[in-house]
Design a protein around this motif. Structure first.
Motif, short mmCIF file in Angstrom:
data_model
loop_
_atom_site.label_atom_id
_atom_site.label_comp_id
_atom_site.label_asym_id
_atom_site.label_seq_id
_atom_site.Cartn_x
_atom_site.Cartn_y
_atom_site.Cartn_z
N HIS A 42 0.84 -1.19 0.00
CA HIS A 42 0.00 0.00 0.00
C HIS A 42 0.88 1.25 0.00
O HIS A 42 1.78 1.36 0.83
CB HIS A 42 -0.89 0.02 1.24
N TYR A 57 -4.31 4.75 -5.39
CA TYR A 57 -5.40 5.04 -4.47
C TYR A 57 -6.53 5.71 -5.23
O TYR A 57 -6.37 6.15 -6.38
CB TYR A 57 -4.94 5.91 -3.30
N ASP A 69 -9.25 7.34 -9.83
CA ASP A 69 -8.06 6.63 -9.36
C ASP A 69 -6.82 7.45 -9.69
O ASP A 69 -6.72 8.05 -10.76
CB ASP A 69 -7.95 5.27 -10.04
N TYR A 99 -5.18 1.13 -2.77
CA TYR A 99 -5.12 -0.12 -3.53
C TYR A 99 -3.90 -0.95 -3.13
O TYR A 99 -2.83 -0.43 -2.83
CB TYR A 99 -5.07 0.17 -5.02
N HIS A 107 -7.06 -4.52 -0.87
CA HIS A 107 -7.26 -3.08 -0.82
C HIS A 107 -7.77 -2.67 0.56
O HIS A 107 -8.47 -3.43 1.24
CB HIS A 107 -8.25 -2.65 -1.89
#
Length: 334
Positions: A42, A57, A69, A99, A107
């Motif tokens: 992440h 993200y 996104d 994500y 996620h």
């Protein structure tokens, strides 16, 4: 000041100011090459695999609830902050999804209520303001995840994370100046029920000034670094603007390491056996992933997260040292 390891040149990890791709081997490439692959990755500020060019993200716009996104400027590169700025211009945005770059779909989204309800809809937690933690990485603007009390992210159905007494490693790059003494600014492995299910059911990085034995700035899970469950007052304080926090565990063995994300190598704060309290040996990890909250959704903490990963298997110190060299080469700055 300890110099970054000579592995920088050996791995060709270069900070190229002005270029979107800042290193030639991402943290998860390094872990994978060592046989301890990332099962969760992440990061809102950069890609964590050299070839990753997907979404980092998602942001949600307050004016109309539209979403978009945000990906890297190019494969393996820094987040496209300009795309976020354009989308959120004239209004505000929150980070609605972080994500997972590992390909496992782990996620992070708004944490649901658990042992503690949140202030968000139906008792869920609030989401982080998408512009509250601006920094630069390799000279490019990027945004971290700025957590205030009542905010948090979670995935209770993660794939590939360690369960039971399984081995795992993790690191996070955090803001070393943003913390409080409330529970709990965590990143890592937690209960799948969002409730406290007993000793040894979570293993996560904790960053803050709270502890069962009293306040102390420390790295580690709620189990601080000694063989009993109390605070270890011998642990050094962390005094860096950007902190690399590392925790790893395997049967009856765990380790806490950390350092300055902008310079030098990692220090080892604890490396030894599990606490001698019932439930910690063997562990009973459940495999959920949390960010900014405790395993039971305790959501009184504050902190800022830039990137972090979880592995399958127990990484070696040398692998983590290579990852730290990568982080230093990335060029985190205010």
């Amino acid at each position: 000041m300890i110099r970054a390891p000579d592995m920088l040149s050996r791995l060709n990890l270069f900070a190229l100011v002005g270029l979107a791709t800042i290193v030639t081997a991402g943290p998860c490439d390094i872990y994978g090459s060592a046989g301890t692959p990332c099962v969760a990755a992440h990061g809102t500020v950069r890609a964590l695999f050299d070839a990753y060019d997907g979404a980092l993200y998602q942001v949600t716009r307050s004016s109309d609830n539209a979403v978009t996104d945000i990906g890297p400027l190019s494969a393996g590169g820094v987040a496209n902050a300009g795309a976020q700025d354009s989308f959120c211009s004239g209004t505000s945005c929150v980070i609605s999804i972080i994500y997972d770059q590992s390909g496992r779909g782990n996620h992070l989204t708004r944490a649901p209520p658990g042992g503690f309800d949140g202030p968000g809809p139906n008792g869920a937690d609030n989401l982080a303001d998408a512009t509250a933690a601006p920094i630069t990485v390799g000279g490019q603007r990027a945004y971290g995840v700025f957590i205030e009390p009542g905010m948090g992210y979670r995935n209770n159905q993660a794939s590939g994370t360690a369960t039971g007494d399984g081995a795992q490693g993790m690191y996070a790059v955090l803001d070393g100046t943003h913390f409080n003494g409330d529970c709990c600014f965590d990143y890592g492995n937690a209960e799948t029920s969002s409730t406290d299910t007993g000793n040894g059911h979570m293993e996560a990085i904790y960053f803050g000034s709270a502890g069962p034995g009293g306040p102390a700035m420390a790295l580690g899970s709620w189990l601080t670094s000694r063989t009993n469950r109390n605070q270890n007052t011998a642990d050094p304080s962390i005094n860096f603007r950007f902190v690399t926090a590392v925790v790893k565990g395997e049967p009856n063995h765990w380790s806490i390491r950390g350092g300055d994300s902008t310079s030098g190598s990692l220090s080892t704060f604890y490396d030894g056996v599990r606490p001698d309290v019932s439930g910690y040996n063997p562990m009973s990890k459940e495999g959920a992933i949390i960010l900014g909250i405790g395993g039971d959704n305790s959501n009184g903490a504050a902190g800022t997260f830039y990137e972090g990963i979880m592995t399958s298997g127990f990484p070696s110190d040398s692998t983590e040292d290579s990852v730290q060299a990568n982080i230093v080469a990335a060029g985190f700055s205010t």
